[in-house]
Every structure is written in structure tokens, then in C-alpha cells.
Design an enzyme around this catalytic site. Structure first.
Site, PDB file in Angstrom:
ATOM      1  N   LYS A 164       0.836  -1.045  -0.047  1.00 46.46           N
ATOM      2  CA  LYS A 164       0.063   0.160  -0.049  1.00 46.46           C
ATOM      3  C   LYS A 164       0.810   1.318  -0.116  1.00 46.46           C
ATOM      4  O   LYS A 164       2.188   1.295  -0.029  1.00 46.46           O
ATOM      5  CB  LYS A 164      -0.942  -0.030   1.256  1.00 46.46           C
ATOM      6  CG  LYS A 164      -1.892  -1.217   1.120  1.00 46.46           C
ATOM      7  CD  LYS A 164      -2.674  -1.144  -0.176  1.00 46.46           C
ATOM      8  CE  LYS A 164      -3.945  -2.233  -0.031  1.00 46.46           C
ATOM      9  NZ  LYS A 164      -3.553  -3.703   0.441  1.00 46.46           N
TER      10      LYS A 164
HETATM   11  C1  LIG Z   1      -9.872  -3.210  -1.357  1.00 53.35           C
HETATM   12  C2  LIG Z   1      -9.277  -3.800  -0.073  1.00 53.35           C
HETATM   13  N1  LIG Z   1      -9.893  -3.988   1.221  1.00 53.35           N
HETATM   14  C3  LIG Z   1      -9.462  -4.275   2.327  1.00 53.35           C
HETATM   15  C4  LIG Z   1      -8.467  -4.963   2.141  1.00 53.35           C
HETATM   16  C5  LIG Z   1      -7.471  -5.576   3.408  1.00 53.35           C
HETATM   17  O1  LIG Z   1      -6.302  -4.794   3.844  1.00 53.35           O
HETATM   18  P1  LIG Z   1      -5.589  -5.423   5.087  1.00 53.35           P
HETATM   19  O2  LIG Z   1      -4.821  -6.448   4.501  1.00 53.35           O
HETATM   20  O3  LIG Z   1      -4.919  -4.158   5.778  1.00 53.35           O
HETATM   21  O4  LIG Z   1      -6.615  -5.944   6.325  1.00 53.35           O
HETATM   22  C6  LIG Z   1      -7.428  -5.068   0.985  1.00 53.35           C
HETATM   23  C7  LIG Z   1      -6.197  -5.430   0.828  1.00 53.35           C
HETATM   24  O5  LIG Z   1      -5.413  -5.673   0.007  1.00 53.35           O
HETATM   25  C8  LIG Z   1      -8.249  -4.428  -0.171  1.00 53.35           C
HETATM   26  O6  LIG Z   1      -7.485  -4.512  -1.392  1.00 53.35           O
END
Ligand SMILES: Cc1ncc(COP(=O)(O)O)c(C=O)c1O
Length: 367
Positions: A164
Site C-alpha cells: 500500500k
Molecule cells: C480493497 C481492499 N480492502 C481491504 C483490504 C484488506 O487490507 P488489510 O490487509 O490491511 O486488512 C485490501 C487488501 O489488499 C483491499 O485491497
């Protein structure tokens, strides 16, 4: 990070508070609560809004499983609405058509880092009395009509996963202007305890606490926050590089028959988490999957964001959706390819990828 390790205060302490304050200031929200993933933050936002059994939450089929899983964890029902063919974000018209008396919230995802049509979505939410919880996993650094993502809806959640805009290894942050929502999220993030660890273990703290709700263990550690503080200081630099590389890709690939470069709407600043091209299957002699294999053969790794939610067997079974239910996302998905994009790429890497994509398209163009 070394300083944090030496301090002996490894979790839910002063570094977390500092990181929260820096990010809160950056997005211009009233409150920020650090958590150990975006998934955790989304889950807490839904729980803090009391979204539960029998409730419906409208979201996009073009997202990662986490967006939908957190709704299911709350025993609520994810209701999918189709996307727009230009920016691949939720189509507000489709959202409005899916509203029922059970709808409690809209959960937009700022796909790839481009903010959704927030004026329209917030207007729908206001007219129907819904909460807007934004999945901004891709969108730290993005702006909508001049305002940073993180200061728009009822709650916004960012991800600090390694791919990210900035990273803490794993981690996330929820921002909101709603004091009660922030208080509830903080409470639920640490087992539902009445005082957080800082209050309990600081010199003036007390050993006493009460459990006020069945919470979760979703807090961020001070080691993660220490990384986040230094990463956030470099966000502008990272964003500038992503933006420059995105521009470079578009320069090389725009107008090439058989391929569409991303459409960026006028009223947004794109965070460029992803640079997503769309192949036009009617002009190429190979499908997207084969195209990806050919790029791999040239030493270029790409990906696809995302397999539509209703294509996965579990969601198809529990949500009852079928192929054909969301024609726009289904057509778009056939051509999606995410090209490599990250700040540590060199300009020469971007040019090499762009040339390989161009050559592959040209070699496989029909007619
Ligand atoms: C659109 C979206 N939402 C949520 C997430 C989840 O993020 P995390 O890994 O920080 O929980 C991701 C992870 O890639 C994502 O692409």
C-alpha cells in the site's frame, strides 16, 4: 523502531498515539484510531455502527474478500451493486436501486486509489438514513474535490499492508469526525475494556478495568506505529513517484488500439495504488490470461484486481448471485491487468514494462 524496542513499551502506547495524531492531521479528520489491519478497522466500523443480523450493506463486486467478509462476520448481508465502466467504482445509480428497508450502510471501495463519486453516495446515504463506511485500503493520499479521503464519510479505513501507499508491515487506521463512533471503535479494538493499555499501565494508571462490550484484539503495536510515523513522513514523496510513473505509463500506452489506459476523473487526485489497464478482447487474438502469461514470458509480473466477488464459490453460494447479475463488472473484469507500480521502481523499469505491453498488444492485435 529500535527506539521503541529499547523503550520496553511495545504495543498500544505513545508511538501509536503519535502515529494516530499525524495521520489524523494529514487527512483532516477529528479522530483516528490505529488498528492492526484495514480488515479489522472495517469490522470495527460496522460493529460500532451496530450493523448486525438482518441488516444489509451495499458494496462493490470489484473488491478484495475482506470488504465482504467483515459484513458477514457481523451476520449482516453484503448486497452487491454494479460498477461504472469508466473508473470501476460503485455506480451510485445502481446503489440506490439496491436500497431496501433493511439497508443500513454503503461501503464504497476507492478502487485502485481513485475516489468514488462521494457527493452522489453521501447524498443517497443522507436521503435514506444510511452510514457511509469507506474502504480506503488503496486511497491514502487521494483527494475528492480538494478534500483528502479520510475526511468524507462517516468512517474511512486505510491499509498499511506492504503493497500500500505506506506500510507498517500489517496495519490500518480508521478516521472519523464522529466522536461516539471513534470512542466505540477504540473500546471494541481492545477487548471492550473500559481503559486502554496506556491508561492502565502508565504511571498514573490503575489496575482496574471493566468489560463494557465483547470486543476484539485489533490494536496496533508501537513497533508498527514507529514504522508508520516514518513512512507517513515520506508519503508525499512516494505519491509523487507513483503519479510520475502512472503518467509515464499513460504516455506510452494511451491511444493504443486494443488497450484502454485508466480514466481519471477531473474532480479527484488519484493515489495510484494500482495502474490498471483494460484489454479490449474484440481486438486481440488472445484473452487476458494468455496476455499475462506472455508478459510473464518477457519477465514482467502483473496481477488482476479483482476476481469479482460473486465469482467465488463461497459468496455465490451464500449470497445467491449468478454470472450475469452484474454485467459491467463482468465485462470489465475480462480485460483487467494491473501493471507493476511501486516507488522503488526505476524510470527505466516503467519504460521496459510499457514497451513489453505495447509489443504484446501489437503482436496480438487482429486485423
Ligand atoms: C480493497 C481492499 N480492502 C481491504 C483490504 C484488506 O487490507 P488489510 O490487509 O490491511 O486488512 C485490501 C487488501 O489488499 C483491499 O485491497
Amino acid at each position: 523502531m529500535v527506539d521503541t524496542l529499547r523503550s520496553g513499551w511495545l504495543t498500544a502506547g505513545p508511538k501509536v498515539r503519535r502515529f494516530e495524531e499525524s495521520l489524523r492531521e494529514y487527512v483532516g479528520s477529528q479522530h483516528a484510531v490505529a488498528v492492526n489491519s484495514c480488515t479489522a478497522g472495517l469490522h470495527l466500523a460496522l460493529a460500532a455502527c451496530d450493523i448486525g443480523e438482518g441488516d444489509e450493506v451495499i458494496t462493490t463486486p470489484l473488491t478484495f474478500a475482506a470488504t465482504v467478509n467483515v459484513i458477514l462476520h457481523q451476520r449482516a448481508r453484503p448486497v452487491l451493486a454494479d460498477i461504472r465502466p469508466d473508473d470501476y467504482n460503485l455506480d451510485p445509480e445502481q446503489v440506490e436501486r439496491r436500497i431496501t428497508p433493511r439497508t443500513r450502510a454503503i461501503l464504497p471501495v476507492h478502487f485502485g486509489g481513485q475516489p468514488c463519486r462521494m457527493d452522489e453516495l453521501l447524498d443517497i446515504a443522507r436521503r435514506h438514513g444510511l452510514r457511509v463506511i469507506e474502504d480506503a485500503a488503496h486511497a491514502l493520499g487521494a483527494r475528492y474535490r480538494g478534500r483528502p479521503v479520510g475526511s468524507l464519510g462517516d468512517a474511512t479505513v486505510f491499509s498499511f499492508y506492504p503493497t500500500k501507499s505506506i506500510t507498517t508491515g500489517q496495519g490500518g487506521m480508521l478516521t472519523t469526525d464522529d466522536e461516539e463512533l471513534a470512542r466505540r471503535v477504540r473500546l471494541l479494538s481492545l477487548h471492550g475494556l473500559s481503559h486502554d493499555a496506556w491508561d492502565r499501565y502508565a504511571a498514573q494508571g490503575s489496575w482496574q478495568y471493566q468489560v463494557l462490550a465483547p470486543g476484539f484484539n485489533y490494536v496496533m503495536s508501537d513497533v508498527q506505529a514507529a514504522m508508520g510515523i516514518h513512512q507517513l513522513a515520506r508519503l508525499e514523496e512516494f505519491q509523487a513517484t507513483r503519479q510520475r510513473y502512472a503518467r509515464e505509463y499513460t504516455c506510452h500506452l494511451a491511444g493504443l488500439p486494443g488497450l484502454m489506459t485508466p480514466t481519471v476523473r477531473d474532480e479527484v487526485v488519484h493515489a495510484w495504488h494500482l495502474y490498471v489497464i483494460r484489454l479490449d478482447g474484440s481486438q486481440l487474438s488472445v484473452g487476458r490470461d494468455r496476455f499475462i502469461e506472455e508478459l510473464r514470458g518477457r519477465g514482467i509480473g502483473t496481477s488482476v484486481h479483482f476476481i469479482p466477488i460473486h465469482y467465488h464459490p463461497y459468496y455465490a453460494q451464500v449470497l445467491g448471485y449468478c454470472r450475469g447479475d452484474f454485467p459491467v463488472v463482468e465485462a470489465v473484469y475480462e480485460g483487467l491487468v494491473s501493471l507493476p507500480l511501486y516507488p522503488r521502481m526505476q524510470e527505466s523499469d516503467v519504460v521496459r514494462v510499457a514497451h513489453a505491453v505495447r509489443d504484446t498488444v501489437c503482436a496480438r492485435r487482429m486485423g
